[in-house]
Design an enzyme around this catalytic site. Structure first.
Site, short mmCIF file in Angstrom:
data_model
loop_
_atom_site.label_atom_id
_atom_site.label_comp_id
_atom_site.label_asym_id
_atom_site.label_seq_id
_atom_site.Cartn_x
_atom_site.Cartn_y
_atom_site.Cartn_z
CB SER A 61 23.16 19.24 -23.87
OG SER A 61 22.52 19.62 -25.06
CE LYS A 64 19.47 18.48 -24.73
NZ LYS A 64 20.22 18.18 -25.96
CE1 TYR A 189 16.30 21.23 -24.50
CE2 TYR A 189 16.18 22.98 -26.14
CZ TYR A 189 16.80 21.86 -25.64
OH TYR A 189 17.94 21.36 -26.24
CE1 TYR A 241 23.23 15.51 -27.36
CE2 TYR A 241 25.31 16.57 -26.84
CZ TYR A 241 23.94 16.47 -26.70
OH TYR A 241 23.30 17.34 -25.89
CB VAL A 259 26.56 23.66 -27.72
CG1 VAL A 259 26.30 22.47 -28.60
CG2 VAL A 259 25.27 24.27 -27.23
O1 DON Z 1 18.97 23.01 -27.91
C1 DON Z 1 20.13 23.34 -28.21
O2 DON Z 1 20.54 23.23 -29.35
C2 DON Z 1 21.06 23.83 -27.11
N1 DON Z 1 20.37 24.68 -26.19
C3 DON Z 1 21.68 22.69 -26.36
C4 DON Z 1 22.41 21.71 -27.25
C5 DON Z 1 23.64 21.13 -26.67
O3 DON Z 1 24.18 21.56 -25.67
C6 DON Z 1 24.23 20.03 -27.42
N2 DON Z 1 25.49 19.70 -26.80
N3 DON Z 1 26.49 19.31 -27.02
#
Ligand code: DON
Length: 305
Positions: A61, A64, A189, A241, A259
C-alpha cells in the site's frame, strides 16, 4: 543517531514475535517474521541504517502514495477528487461496505484499496507496460535507485487471489468511477503493490516528501509542492488505515504502511524514514515497526502536533 537506532532496534526486536505475517496474498507468507530494519536519512544525506536493511520487500500500500502523485499530475485535483474522496473511513483497508451506501457513491479516500484502484485507473499511458514504467520511473527518481523493479512471484500471487480487489473494481465500473479496461487497471494495481524496495529506498522517497517534493541535494523539483501537500495530508489522516488516529497521537508524523510490513514516514524538513517488520497487527500495520517509530519520535521529539 546510529547508536540510538541500534538501541531502539534491540528494544523492539521481541515485538516481531507478536502478530502475524500477511497470508492472504500467499507469496507474502514466505517473509521471515523476525526481520526488523530501520533507515533514517537526514537533509544532509547522512544515512543511518540498522537491522535488516539490505532485504527487499514489496511496497504494497505504500505504492498508493506514488500512484496518487501520478494521477494528480495527469488529471489535476478536480479530475482525481471527482472520483475519490478525501475523508478517513474508520473501516479496514479492503472494506467494501461504504462503496454502496455513501452518497455520492465513490471511495472515501485514495489510501483504501477501492480508492487506490480508482486512482490507479486514472494514470495515463497506452497499455500496462507503459503505465507501469511511469510508476517505476517516478519511484526510481524519488528513491535515487535506478534498479527498482517488481517481484513477479508476489505480483502473480496477488493476481491469482485478488478477488476482493477484483470485485471492488468491477463494482466501481458499475457506478462509473472506473472507466475502461478493468482487468488492465487491476493488473497495474497488482504490479504497483509488488514493486520491491529496501528501507533505504523508502527513506529516500520519504526524504523528498519531507522536503516538499524537491530533491534535497540537487534542489530539482521531482513532484510539485501542491501535490506533495495533498499526499502528506493523506499520510496523516489515512496512512495507517483505521489506526491512523492512534498513530497520530502516539507517533505524530506523516506515514504510510503496507501489508508486507513496511512503513514509510517523513518528518517535515528533517528526516526520511523507512522501517520494515513483517509481523502485522489486525489492522495490517507492522507491530514492531510502529513501536520503532514511536520510540524514535519520543527520543528525537518528532511529532508535528
Ligand atoms: O490490495 C491489497 O490488499 C494489497 N496489495 C495491499 C494492501 C495493503 O498493503 C494494506 N496495508 N496495510
Amino acid at each position: 543517531m546510529q547508536l540510538m537506532l541500534q538501541e531502539i532496534l534491540e528494544s523492539c526486536k521481541h515485538l516481531t514475535r507478536k502478530g502475524q505475517v500477511a497470508q492472504y496474498i500467499p507469496a507474502l507468507g514466505d517473509a521471515r517474521s523476525d526481520c526488523l530494519g530501520i533507515t533514517v536519512i537526514d537533509m544532509n544525506g547522512h544515512v543511518f541504517s540498522v537491522g535488516d536493511c539490505q532485504e527487499k520487500f514489496t511496497m504494497q500500500s505504500v505504492s498508493k502514495l506514488i500512484t496518487l502523485m501520478l494521477a494528480l499530475i495527469d488529471n489535476g485535483i478536480d479530475g482525481v477528487f471527482s472520483k475519490v474522496g478525501m475523508e478517513p473511513t474508520g473501516d479496514p483497508f479492503n472494506s467494501i461496505i461504504k462503496l454502496e451506501t455513501l452518497e455520492p457513491a465513490k471511495p472515501l479516500n485514495p489510501m483504501i484499496n477501492a480508492g487506490a484502484i480508482a486512482t490507479t485507473s486514472l494514470i495515463k499511458g497506452s497499455g500496462t507496460a507503459e503505465r507501469l514504467e511511469r510508476i517505476l520511473s517516478l519511484i526510481r527518481k524519488l528513491s535515487k535507485n535506478p534498479h527498482i523493479s517488481y517481484n513477479e512471484r508476489v505480483y502473480l500471487s496477488e493476481k491469482e487471489t485478488g478477488d476482493r480487489n477484483r470485485s471492488l473494481a468491477y463494482f466501481m465500473r458499475g457506478i462509473d468511477i472506473v472507466k475502461g479496461d478493468v482487468e488492465e487497471h487491476l493488473d497495474l494495481y497488482f504490479l504497483q503493490c509488488a514493486i520491491e524496495v529496501t528501507t533505504r529506498d523508502l527513506a529516500n522517497i520519504a526524504l523528498c516528501i519531507a522536503n516538499m517534493g524537491k530533491d534535497p541535494y540537487t534542489k530539482e523539483v521531482v513532484v510539485p509542492e501542491h501535490i506533495v501537500r495533498i499526499v502528506k495530508t493523506f499520510m496523516v489522516t489515512c496512512g495507517m488505515y483505521d489506526a491512523s488516529g492512534e498513530f497520530a497521537i502516539r507517533v505524530g508524523i506523516p506515514a504510510k504502511s503496507g501489508v508486507s510490513g513496511v512503513i514509510m514516514a517523513c518528518v517535515p524538513d528533517r528526516y526520511g524514514i523507512g522501517v520494515v517488520g513483517p509481523s502485522l497487527d489486525d489492522k495490517g500495520n507492522s507491530i514492531a515497526g510502529i513501536k520503532v517509530l514511536e520510540e524514535l519520535s519520543k527520543r528525537l521529539k518528532l511529532s508535528i502536533f
